[in-house]
Design a protein around this motif. Structure first.
Motif, PDB file in Angstrom:
ATOM      1  N   GLU A 205       0.836  -1.200   0.000  1.00 41.30           N
ATOM      2  CA  GLU A 205       0.000   0.000   0.000  1.00 41.30           C
ATOM      3  C   GLU A 205       0.874   1.254   0.000  1.00 41.30           C
ATOM      4  N   LEU A 206       0.501   2.214  -0.831  1.00 44.46           N
ATOM      5  CA  LEU A 206       1.222   3.477  -0.915  1.00 44.46           C
ATOM      6  C   LEU A 206       0.368   4.576  -0.292  1.00 44.46           C
ATOM      7  N   LYS A 207       0.949   5.303   0.662  1.00 42.98           N
ATOM      8  CA  LYS A 207       0.242   6.397   1.329  1.00 42.98           C
ATOM      9  C   LYS A 207       1.011   7.694   1.130  1.00 42.98           C
ATOM     10  N   TYR A 208       0.253   8.795   1.125  1.00 45.75           N
ATOM     11  CA  TYR A 208       0.843  10.136   1.110  1.00 45.75           C
ATOM     12  C   TYR A 208       0.546  10.786   2.456  1.00 45.75           C
ATOM     13  N   VAL A 209       1.568  11.293   3.118  1.00 45.56           N
ATOM     14  CA  VAL A 209       1.389  11.869   4.447  1.00 45.56           C
ATOM     15  C   VAL A 209       1.951  13.284   4.484  1.00 45.56           C
ATOM     16  N   HIS A 210       1.354  14.083   5.364  1.00 45.45           N
ATOM     17  CA  HIS A 210       1.782  15.459   5.591  1.00 45.45           C
ATOM     18  C   HIS A 210       2.217  15.563   7.054  1.00 45.45           C
ATOM     19  N   VAL A 211       3.455  15.962   7.273  1.00 46.62           N
ATOM     20  CA  VAL A 211       4.032  16.012   8.615  1.00 46.62           C
ATOM     21  C   VAL A 211       4.281  17.462   9.004  1.00 46.62           C
TER      22      VAL A 211
END
Length: 486
Positions: A205-211
Motif C-alpha cells: 500500500e502506498l500512502k501520502y502523508v503530511h508532517v
C-alpha cells in the motif's frame, strides 16, 4: 475543499451547461462520447456546493445521459452508442466519487491544519488532533512517542515502540533522503519541520502523508518536538484524477485544432513530396544522359533527402500534437518552437490573406517546458488572431508575433492582430472556461492556454488597442521564466 460563494447565476450557469451538453449529445450529429463532458459539470459543482449538491448534480448528469440515449437509440440498437453510454456513465460516476473523497479529505486536512496554527502549546494541540496522529521526540537523544493513529498510519501494531529507523523502514525509497534530512534537522533542534512524503507499507500500500512539527523547550532547556501526522492520500489521488482530466481535455482540444488545420498540414506535407518527385525525375535525366552528370545527380539526391527530412519533421510534429501523454519537460529554444508552430498555420495565413510579421529577438536564453503544450499555445493564439481578422479588407490583415526579454528577466511573447478588437465587457471573462466571443466557439482555447502557461511558471493576459491607436485589434501577452541550468 474550498468553495466559492454560491450565487444564483453560478447555479444557473451549471444548469445551462448541463442542458447544453444534453442538447449536443441528443441533437448533434457528433459521433463521440459527448456525455463525458458532464465530468466538467461535476468538477465545477464541487467548487460551489457540498456533498449533497455534488450528489444531486451527479444524479442529474446520469439521468440526462440515459435520457439522451433513450431519445436517440430507442428504435435501433447500436453497440457503439451503448459503449459510449457506458463510458459516459462510468466517467461521471468515477469523477463524482473522486470529487466527494477529495472534498472530505481536503476539508479534514484544512480543519486539522487550522487547529495546529491556532495552537500555541503544541502538547494541547496534539491532543485535540489525536485522530490525525500525533508524535513527539526529544533532541538530541531521539526518544520518541506516537499515538495509536500515528502507528496505524505508519503501518505498525499499536504496541510497537516507535523509532526513527522504523519510520525510515516504511518510507518510500525515493523519499528516504528527504525524511532523513528532516530527522537530522530535528535532532539538531533547528526550527520547525514541514514535509510531505510517501509511505510504502509491507503489503504494497502506498500512502501520502503530511508532517508538521514544532520544537519547544522545557524549563531545563531540553528541546522536544511535538507534531501531527496526516494521511492525505485521498486528497492527492483526487488531485491526480483532476490532472488526468485536464490532460485529456487539452488533448481533445489539440485534436480538434488539428482538424481545423487539415488543409495546412496537407500543404506542408505535399510540398516536400512534390519536391522529392521533381528531384527524382531530374536525377534520372542526369543519369540517363550519354555522359551521366554525376555531380548534378548527387545534388538532386541531396535535395531529395532534405525534402524527405522536412516531410518527416512535419509528420513527427503532427504525431506529437495528436498523442495523448503527460507533459515532457525539457530545455527548449523558444524561437524554434515559434517557427515550428508558424509552419503549421502558414496555409491558413495564405488562405485568409494575412500578413505575418515576426519579431523574434535573437539569442534569447532557453525555457524549460513541454514542446507540444507550448506549440498548442502558439497555434491557438495564431488561429484566434487569424479568425479575428476575417472581416478585414484585403491588405489590412496583419498578424504580429514578437519575442523579447522583459524588465523582470522573463521571456515575453506577444501576438497582435489588426481585427476589430475585444469589447471591454468581454475582457474580464476572456480566459474563463466555456466563455467565447465567437458564435461557434467552445470557450476552451484560451483557458487551456492559461493553464499551460501558468503550469510553466508564467502568466498570460490580454490588452485591447487604445482609442488613439492608429491600428485596431488586440494583443495577447504571456511570459515564461528563463531556464537556469543547475
Amino acid at each position: 475543499m474550498l468553495r466559492v460563494p454560491r450565487t444564483p447565476w453560478m447555479s444557473a450557469l451549471l444548469i445551462c451547461l448541463m442542458l447544453l451538453i444534453f442538447a449536443i449529445d441528443t441533437f448533434s450529429p457528433l459521433d463521440m462520447a459527448i456525455a463525458v463532458m458532464y465530468v466538467v459539470v461535476v468538477l465545477l459543482s464541487a467548487s460551489i456546493w457540498g456533498r449533497r449538491g455534488v450528489l444531486q448534480v451527479t444524479a442529474s448528469c446520469l439521468g440526462l445521459t440515459l435520457l439522451s440515449y433513450v431519445l436517440t437509440h430507442s428504435e435501433v440498437f447500436s453497440t457503439a452508442a451503448s459503449g459510449r453510454l457506458l463510458v459516459g456513465l462510468l466517467a461521471i460516476s468515477v469523477t463524482s466519487v473522486l470529487v466527494l473523497r477529495g472534498q472530505a479529505a481536503t476539508n479534514a486536512l484544512l480543519a486539522r491544519e487550522d487547529a495546529l496554527r491556532r495552537s500555541e502549546a503544541f502538547l494541547a494541540g496534539t491532543q485535540r488532533i489525536s485522530k490525525t496522529g500525533s508524535f513527539s521526540f526529544k533532541s538530541p537523544g531521539g526518544e520518541m512517542y506516537w499515538s495509536d493513529e500515528a502507528a496505524r498510519i505508519y503501518g505498525y501494531p499499536l504496541d510497537v515502540t516507535p523509532t526513527m529507523e522504523r519510520i525510515l523502514a516504511h518510507t518510500a525509497p525515493e523519499d528516504r533522503h528527504v525524511v532523513q534530512a528532516a530527522i537530522d534537522q530535528s535532532l539538531r533542534c533547528e526550527g520547525p519541520v514541514e514535509l510531505r512524503h510517501r509511505l510504502l507499507l509491507p503489503d504494497g500500500e502506498l500512502k501520502y502523508v503530511h508532517v508538521l512539527s514544532h520544537p519547544r523547550h522545557n524549563k531545563d532547556g531540553e528541546c522536544e518536538y511535538l507534531g501531527a501526522l496526516t494521511d492525505v492520500t485521498a486528497a492527492v489521488l483526487a488531485e491526480q484524477a483532476l490532472h488526468r482530466s485536464q490532460v485529456q481535455l487539452a488533448h481533445a482540444t489539440r485534436v480538434t485544432m488539428l482538424g481545423e488545420l487539415a488543409a495546412s498540414i496537407a500543404h506542408e506535407v505535399n510540398q516536400p513530396l512534390a519536391a522529392i518527385s521533381t528531384n527524382g525525375e531530374a536525377c534520372l535525366r542526369w543519369l540517363n544522359r550519354p555522359q551521366p552528370e554525376l555531380d548534378e545527380a548527387k545534388a538532386t539526391v541531396t535535395s531529395i533527402l532534405e525534402a524527405s527530412a522536412r516531410a518527416t519533421g512535419v509528420i513527427k510534429r503532427i504525431r506529437a500534437l495528436a498523442r495523448r501523454s503527460d507533459p515532457q519537460y525539457a530545455e527548449l529554444d523558444l524561437k524554434t518552437v515559434v517557427e515550428e508552430s508558424v509552419d503549421l498555420v502558414r496555409r491558413e495565413l495564405n488562405n485568409h490573406h494575412v500578413a505575418l510579421m515576426l519579431g523574434l529577438t535573437p539569442d534569447l536564453p532557453p525555457v524549460f517546458g513541454d514542446r507540444v503544450q507550448l506549440q498548442q499555445v502558439f497555434i491557438n493564439l495564431l488561429m484566434n488572431a487569424i479568425q479575428a481578422m476575417a472581416s478585414c479588407q484585403p491588405g489590412q490583415a496583419v498578424l504580429t508575433l514578437q519575442t523579447q526579454r522583459n524588465a523582470d528577466g522573463a521571456l515575453q511573447v506577444s501576438v497582435s492582430d489588426s481585427g476589430p478588437g475585444i469589447p471591454p465587457a468581454d475582457m474580464p471573462r476572456l480566459f474563463e472556461a466555456f466563455y467565447s466571443t465567437k458564435e461557434d466557439g467552445m470557450g476552451m482555447g484560451l483557458p487551456i492556454c492559461r493553464s499551460i502557461i501558468e503550469n510553466h511558471g508564467g502568466r498570460i493576459w490580454a490588452k485591447a488597442a487604445t482609442p488613439d491607436s492608429p491600428v485596431a485589434g488586440a494583443t495577447i501577452y504571456f511570459t515564461l521564466p528563463v531556464h537556469e541550468p543547475d
